[in-house]
Structures are given as C-alpha cells and as structure tokens.
Write a protein that holds these residues in place. Structure first.
Motif, PDB file in Angstrom:
ATOM      1  N   PRO A  97      65.418  -7.978   8.406  1.00 39.32           N
ATOM      2  CA  PRO A  97      65.840  -9.253   8.630  1.00 39.32           C
ATOM      3  C   PRO A  97      65.036 -10.117   9.669  1.00 39.32           C
ATOM      4  O   PRO A  97      65.301 -11.390   9.778  1.00 39.32           O
ATOM      5  CB  PRO A  97      67.410  -9.196   9.214  1.00 39.32           C
ATOM      6  CG  PRO A  97      67.412  -7.618   9.490  1.00 39.32           C
ATOM      7  CD  PRO A  97      66.342  -6.948   8.777  1.00 39.32           C
ATOM      8  N   ALA A  98      64.623  -9.278  10.646  1.00 37.56           N
ATOM      9  CA  ALA A  98      63.953  -9.897  11.717  1.00 37.56           C
ATOM     10  C   ALA A  98      62.840 -10.952  11.299  1.00 37.56           C
ATOM     11  O   ALA A  98      62.447 -11.983  11.713  1.00 37.56           O
ATOM     12  CB  ALA A  98      63.199  -8.838  12.741  1.00 37.56           C
ATOM     13  N   ASN A  99      61.763 -10.321  10.292  1.00 34.59           N
ATOM     14  CA  ASN A  99      61.027 -11.309   9.723  1.00 34.59           C
ATOM     15  C   ASN A  99      60.792 -11.462   8.352  1.00 34.59           C
ATOM     16  O   ASN A  99      60.118 -12.073   7.629  1.00 34.59           O
ATOM     17  CB  ASN A  99      59.426 -10.587  10.175  1.00 34.59           C
ATOM     18  CG  ASN A  99      59.322  -9.513   9.574  1.00 34.59           C
ATOM     19  OD1 ASN A  99      60.001  -8.842   8.794  1.00 34.59           O
ATOM     20  ND2 ASN A  99      57.875  -8.675   9.797  1.00 34.59           N
ATOM     21  N   HIS A 100      62.206 -10.978   7.654  1.00 37.20           N
ATOM     22  CA  HIS A 100      62.169 -11.264   6.303  1.00 37.20           C
ATOM     23  C   HIS A 100      61.485 -10.634   5.542  1.00 37.20           C
ATOM     24  O   HIS A 100      61.080 -11.019   4.135  1.00 37.20           O
ATOM     25  CB  HIS A 100      62.443 -12.727   6.029  1.00 37.20           C
ATOM     26  CG  HIS A 100      63.100 -13.321   6.901  1.00 37.20           C
ATOM     27  ND1 HIS A 100      64.817 -13.256   6.951  1.00 37.20           N
ATOM     28  CD2 HIS A 100      63.248 -14.569   7.798  1.00 37.20           C
ATOM     29  CE1 HIS A 100      65.071 -14.106   7.898  1.00 37.20           C
ATOM     30  NE2 HIS A 100      64.169 -14.696   8.330  1.00 37.20           N
ATOM     31  N   SER A 101      60.794  -9.593   5.843  1.00 39.04           N
ATOM     32  CA  SER A 101      59.803  -8.764   5.011  1.00 39.04           C
ATOM     33  C   SER A 101      60.303  -7.736   4.154  1.00 39.04           C
ATOM     34  O   SER A 101      61.451  -7.219   4.510  1.00 39.04           O
ATOM     35  CB  SER A 101      58.754  -8.331   6.065  1.00 39.04           C
ATOM     36  OG  SER A 101      59.193  -7.203   6.740  1.00 39.04           O
ATOM     37  N   LEU A 102      59.413  -7.055   3.119  1.00 33.98           N
ATOM     38  CA  LEU A 102      59.968  -5.969   2.332  1.00 33.98           C
ATOM     39  C   LEU A 102      58.942  -5.187   2.455  1.00 33.98           C
ATOM     40  O   LEU A 102      57.697  -5.331   2.233  1.00 33.98           O
ATOM     41  CB  LEU A 102      59.785  -6.551   0.862  1.00 33.98           C
ATOM     42  CG  LEU A 102      61.120  -7.634   0.611  1.00 33.98           C
ATOM     43  CD1 LEU A 102      60.837  -8.048  -0.803  1.00 33.98           C
ATOM     44  CD2 LEU A 102      62.418  -7.021   0.719  1.00 33.98           C
ATOM     45  N   THR A 103      59.376  -3.842   2.724  1.00 32.44           N
ATOM     46  CA  THR A 103      58.278  -2.739   2.871  1.00 32.44           C
ATOM     47  C   THR A 103      58.657  -1.536   1.950  1.00 32.44           C
ATOM     48  O   THR A 103      59.774  -1.351   1.876  1.00 32.44           O
ATOM     49  CB  THR A 103      58.426  -2.064   4.355  1.00 32.44           C
ATOM     50  OG1 THR A 103      58.146  -3.040   5.470  1.00 32.44           O
ATOM     51  CG2 THR A 103      57.618  -0.752   4.582  1.00 32.44           C
ATOM     52  N   GLU A 104      57.750  -1.256   1.208  1.00 34.83           N
ATOM     53  CA  GLU A 104      57.937  -0.521   0.145  1.00 34.83           C
ATOM     54  C   GLU A 104      58.463   1.095   0.582  1.00 34.83           C
ATOM     55  O   GLU A 104      57.550   1.482   1.258  1.00 34.83           O
ATOM     56  CB  GLU A 104      56.655  -0.312  -0.922  1.00 34.83           C
ATOM     57  CG  GLU A 104      56.945   0.653  -2.043  1.00 34.83           C
ATOM     58  CD  GLU A 104      55.880   0.522  -3.137  1.00 34.83           C
ATOM     59  OE1 GLU A 104      55.662   1.765  -4.058  1.00 34.83           O
ATOM     60  OE2 GLU A 104      55.127  -0.309  -3.017  1.00 34.83           O
ATOM     61  N   LEU A 105      59.347   1.842  -0.032  1.00 34.61           N
ATOM     62  CA  LEU A 105      59.563   2.963   0.504  1.00 34.61           C
ATOM     63  C   LEU A 105      59.308   4.122  -0.598  1.00 34.61           C
ATOM     64  O   LEU A 105      58.658   5.038  -0.291  1.00 34.61           O
ATOM     65  CB  LEU A 105      61.252   3.111   0.388  1.00 34.61           C
ATOM     66  CG  LEU A 105      61.760   2.058   1.565  1.00 34.61           C
ATOM     67  CD1 LEU A 105      63.251   2.156   1.298  1.00 34.61           C
ATOM     68  CD2 LEU A 105      61.433   2.466   2.758  1.00 34.61           C
ATOM     69  N   GLN A 106      59.200   3.563  -1.832  1.00 35.94           N
ATOM     70  CA  GLN A 106      58.719   4.721  -3.015  1.00 35.94           C
ATOM     71  C   GLN A 106      58.655   3.783  -4.321  1.00 35.94           C
ATOM     72  O   GLN A 106      59.520   2.903  -4.408  1.00 35.94           O
ATOM     73  CB  GLN A 106      59.759   5.857  -3.366  1.00 35.94           C
ATOM     74  CG  GLN A 106      61.102   5.545  -3.551  1.00 35.94           C
ATOM     75  CD  GLN A 106      61.977   6.596  -3.899  1.00 35.94           C
ATOM     76  OE1 GLN A 106      63.255   6.275  -3.774  1.00 35.94           O
ATOM     77  NE2 GLN A 106      61.625   7.788  -3.889  1.00 35.94           N
ATOM     78  N   THR A 107      58.098   4.339  -5.254  1.00 33.28           N
ATOM     79  CA  THR A 107      58.070   3.988  -6.600  1.00 33.28           C
ATOM     80  C   THR A 107      58.357   5.125  -7.587  1.00 33.28           C
ATOM     81  O   THR A 107      57.599   6.125  -7.501  1.00 33.28           O
ATOM     82  CB  THR A 107      56.827   3.361  -6.962  1.00 33.28           C
ATOM     83  OG1 THR A 107      56.649   2.024  -6.201  1.00 33.28           O
ATOM     84  CG2 THR A 107      56.834   2.772  -8.365  1.00 33.28           C
ATOM     85  N   LEU A 108      59.239   5.047  -8.576  1.00 36.38           N
ATOM     86  CA  LEU A 108      59.669   6.128  -9.437  1.00 36.38           C
ATOM     87  C   LEU A 108      59.325   5.530 -10.947  1.00 36.38           C
ATOM     88  O   LEU A 108      59.840   4.561 -11.166  1.00 36.38           O
ATOM     89  CB  LEU A 108      60.610   6.873  -9.179  1.00 36.38           C
ATOM     90  CG  LEU A 108      61.102   7.382  -7.885  1.00 36.38           C
ATOM     91  CD1 LEU A 108      62.419   7.754  -7.816  1.00 36.38           C
ATOM     92  CD2 LEU A 108      60.184   8.587  -7.727  1.00 36.38           C
ATOM     93  N   PRO A 109      59.263   6.570 -11.744  1.00 38.85           N
ATOM     94  CA  PRO A 109      59.104   6.150 -13.148  1.00 38.85           C
ATOM     95  C   PRO A 109      60.613   5.955 -13.803  1.00 38.85           C
ATOM     96  O   PRO A 109      61.594   6.630 -13.142  1.00 38.85           O
ATOM     97  CB  PRO A 109      58.447   7.186 -13.934  1.00 38.85           C
ATOM     98  CG  PRO A 109      58.581   8.362 -13.107  1.00 38.85           C
ATOM     99  CD  PRO A 109      58.639   7.785 -11.863  1.00 38.85           C
ATOM    100  N   THR A 110      60.771   5.301 -14.772  1.00 42.38           N
ATOM    101  CA  THR A 110      61.989   4.963 -15.297  1.00 42.38           C
ATOM    102  C   THR A 110      62.158   5.517 -16.836  1.00 42.38           C
ATOM    103  O   THR A 110      63.188   5.807 -17.264  1.00 42.38           O
ATOM    104  CB  THR A 110      62.540   3.708 -15.578  1.00 42.38           C
ATOM    105  OG1 THR A 110      61.462   3.009 -16.486  1.00 42.38           O
ATOM    106  CG2 THR A 110      62.511   2.767 -14.164  1.00 42.38           C
ATOM    107  N   LEU A 111      60.897   6.446 -17.238  1.00 40.48           N
ATOM    108  CA  LEU A 111      60.969   6.860 -18.493  1.00 40.48           C
ATOM    109  C   LEU A 111      60.719   8.402 -18.136  1.00 40.48           C
ATOM    110  O   LEU A 111      60.080   8.743 -17.413  1.00 40.48           O
ATOM    111  CB  LEU A 111      59.714   6.578 -19.307  1.00 40.48           C
ATOM    112  CG  LEU A 111      59.991   4.771 -19.683  1.00 40.48           C
ATOM    113  CD1 LEU A 111      58.936   4.449 -20.561  1.00 40.48           C
ATOM    114  CD2 LEU A 111      61.101   4.636 -20.824  1.00 40.48           C
ATOM    115  N   PRO A 112      61.030   9.263 -19.142  1.00 37.24           N
ATOM    116  CA  PRO A 112      60.763  10.669 -19.159  1.00 37.24           C
ATOM    117  C   PRO A 112      59.382  10.892 -19.434  1.00 37.24           C
ATOM    118  O   PRO A 112      58.927  10.247 -20.300  1.00 37.24           O
ATOM    119  CB  PRO A 112      61.576  11.195 -20.494  1.00 37.24           C
ATOM    120  CG  PRO A 112      61.938  10.252 -21.410  1.00 37.24           C
ATOM    121  CD  PRO A 112      62.098   8.944 -20.445  1.00 37.24           C
ATOM    122  N   PRO A 113      58.684  11.802 -18.700  1.00 41.43           N
ATOM    123  CA  PRO A 113      57.288  11.975 -18.822  1.00 41.43           C
ATOM    124  C   PRO A 113      56.664  12.400 -20.316  1.00 41.43           C
ATOM    125  O   PRO A 113      55.587  12.206 -20.503  1.00 41.43           O
ATOM    126  CB  PRO A 113      57.080  13.170 -18.068  1.00 41.43           C
ATOM    127  CG  PRO A 113      58.273  13.881 -17.807  1.00 41.43           C
ATOM    128  CD  PRO A 113      59.248  12.824 -17.935  1.00 41.43           C
TER     129      PRO A 113
END
Length: 317
Positions: free
Chosen positions: A256-272
């Motif tokens: 909220p200090a600079n209204h930025s978004l920092t990516e934490l992780q990305t995961l697939p939504t489908l089974p492999p």
C-alpha cells in the motif's frame, strides 16, 4: 470476449429478502448472455439454498450482449456491459444501469453510457461506490464512469488507451484489457491486459474519477500468459491473477505504500497429464480467505488452492 460460444458468462447473486435479519432461504441470480434466438438479455433465476436448485424467472432486461454484470455495494443497482462496437453511431460499446427490486429481483432501466471503445467485457465498482470501472477488450482500453446518487451513470470521466503487442501473434496482436478492479485501499485500480501480459496500475482520483499512471505503472506476468481476471484477498495484502492463455494463476503481494504488486509465485491450474485445449476464466477467493478457485474452460474444471494466510502463497488441493 475470447470465447463467444459461451452463453452464460457470469452469474451474480443478491439477497432475495435483504430486509430480514435471519439467513435468507433463497437468492436472486442474474446471468449475463450473448443475445440471440434463445436470449434477449439478462436472465433472472431464483436459487433455493435448501435444495441447491435454480428456477428460471425469465428475462428481466433486454440488452444486446450483456456479457458481464456487477452489483453496486448497496445492492440497489446492477450494471451490465453491452459487448458491441457501434453504440449510438460511435465506435464504442455501452454500459447500462438498472435499479433492483429487492423483493422480486426485477430490473428497471436507469440509463446507458458509452464505454469509450468497442467490445467492453468487464465492469466493477470502486470501493466508495462512486465510480464504475470498465475494461474494453476489443478497444484495448479502460474507462471510468461516475455513478450518480440515484444509481444512474454519468458520462465517462476518464479513459486510457493501452498500446503494444504480446508474443502470441493471434491472441496478442493488440492490447486487450480484460478486467479493471479497485485496489484494497481504493487508491489505485488494476487493469489486466491479456494482449500485453501486464497488470496496469492507475491512480484513481476520488473526487473526479480521473486516472493517471502509478509509479510503478504495471506488474508483468509470464510472456504469452494473457492475464484475465484478478481477485483480492480479504486481508487486503494479496492479489491473485489468472492467466487465460497460460492456464496458470499468479499470487502477488500488494504494497500500500507505493501501490505495487510483487509476484510471489505462479502455479498451473491443470493436471500435468492433460493434453487438450483449455483456458482459465474466473478467479475467486473464498470469503474466509482460506481458498482460491480458478475455472478452466476446455478441461471443464475448477482448480482449488489453499492460501497461506501469512505469506499469501498457494498450495494445490
């Protein structure tokens, strides 16, 4: 917008009897559609909590292609985009406002305003209830429409045109704004652009509805991912964005200090082991904040993730 064969794109629930203090036994459900021989606009259903059944109540608003709907926080008004490209002889779609009868669920038209560009696909309401935030998919832009005290819409107060392309030359040949949502503190608004693989961050003037780029001006996802919709965690610390084209979901920390978004992780939504065609559609955080749901079109499933309340990270369930 990107899958026109879908008929019912969004369902919105309102209390059927909000005046009663006890838990209601049913809800009104509004469904947006692509119009044609089988639909003339917004459909109303009654959802019974005891039987989990939906009973059709008919069309409650005739509107061309009302493919996305939202309800004002006060539950008195509903807003629908009209996904067209030629509203009032302008190269623009439209946004329609309706008042809601709390007892019957019927809708009464208030007015319409241009969305400022062709093919709108999304509308949300800022946290003050003063502005409608609109994403124009075909036009690749976002707009703000002030909301009058009676729930009707004033002419657009701001519009910003996105520019550029993405690596997928078929789907990302131009900007395609796919959603536009207020931040947890209502200081900025996030615009997910499928065509540019960016979540733009705009400062929203609470007095006049003007937009200006934030610093930093955007957050990015993996190239070719195609960000579509986002959801804010109830603790207002985390934001989740689904990748329509990449069949994935990203978790971001909100500062909220600079209204930025920092990516934490990305995961697939489908089974492999899935080999067919699929695309994500909606992203929803459970009211408890414990779970995230992402729908997969093609695989015809809902991906479920548990949310770490401290870190915001996701674990597939």
């Amino acid at each position: 917008m990107s899958h026109p064969t879908l008929i019912a794109l969004l369902a919105i629930l309102t209390l059927a009897a909000p005046a009663f203090p006890q838990q209601p036994s049913s809800f009104h459900v509004y469904v947006g559609t692509y119009t044609g021989p089988k639909s003339k606009g917004i459909q109303l259903f009654k959802f019974d909590l005891a039987s989990a059944s939906l009973t059709p109540q008919g069309c409650v608003a005739e509107l061309t292609h009302p493919t996305f709907l939202t309800i004002h926080p006060n539950n008195k008004s509903l807003y629908a985009i009209s996904e067209v490209g030629d509203y009032n002889r302008q190269k623009s779609g439209a946004v329609a406002a309706y008042s809601i009868d709390p007892n019957t669920g019927k809708l009464t038209p208030l007015n319409k305003q241009p969305s400022t560009a062709p093919g709108p696909c999304y509308v949300s309401i800022d946290r003050s209830g003063k502005f409608a935030l609109v994403a124009n998919y075909s036009g690749g832009s976002v707009a703000v429409l002030p909301i009058n005290p009676d729930g009707s819409l004033a002419p657009p107060s701001a519009t910003i045109q996105h520019k550029g392309t993405g690596p997928n030359k078929q789907r990302q040949e131009a900007p395609h704004a796919h959603s536009f949502n207020p931040s947890p503190d209502n200081q900025v608004a996030f615009a997910a652009d499928l065509g540019l693989d960016k979540i733009f961050i705009y400062r929203l003037d609470p007095n006049n509805g003007a937009l200006s780029p934030n610093d930093p001006p955007f957050a990015s996802i993996a190239p070719g991912g195609g960000p579509r919709h986002l959801a804010v965690h109830p603790n207002n610390k985390f934001v989740y964005v689904n990748h329509e084209m990449g069949n994935a979901v990203s978790a971001f920390a909100y500062n909220p200090a600079n209204h930025s978004l920092t990516e934490l992780q990305t995961l697939p939504t489908l089974p492999p082991d899935f080999k067919g065609q699929s695309a994500t559609a909606e992203t929803v955080v459970h009211p408890s904040g414990k779970f995230l749901y992402v729908s997969n079109r093609g695989h015809d499933s809902i991906a479920i993730f548990s949310i770490d309340q401290q870190t915001g990270k996701l674990t597939p369930q």
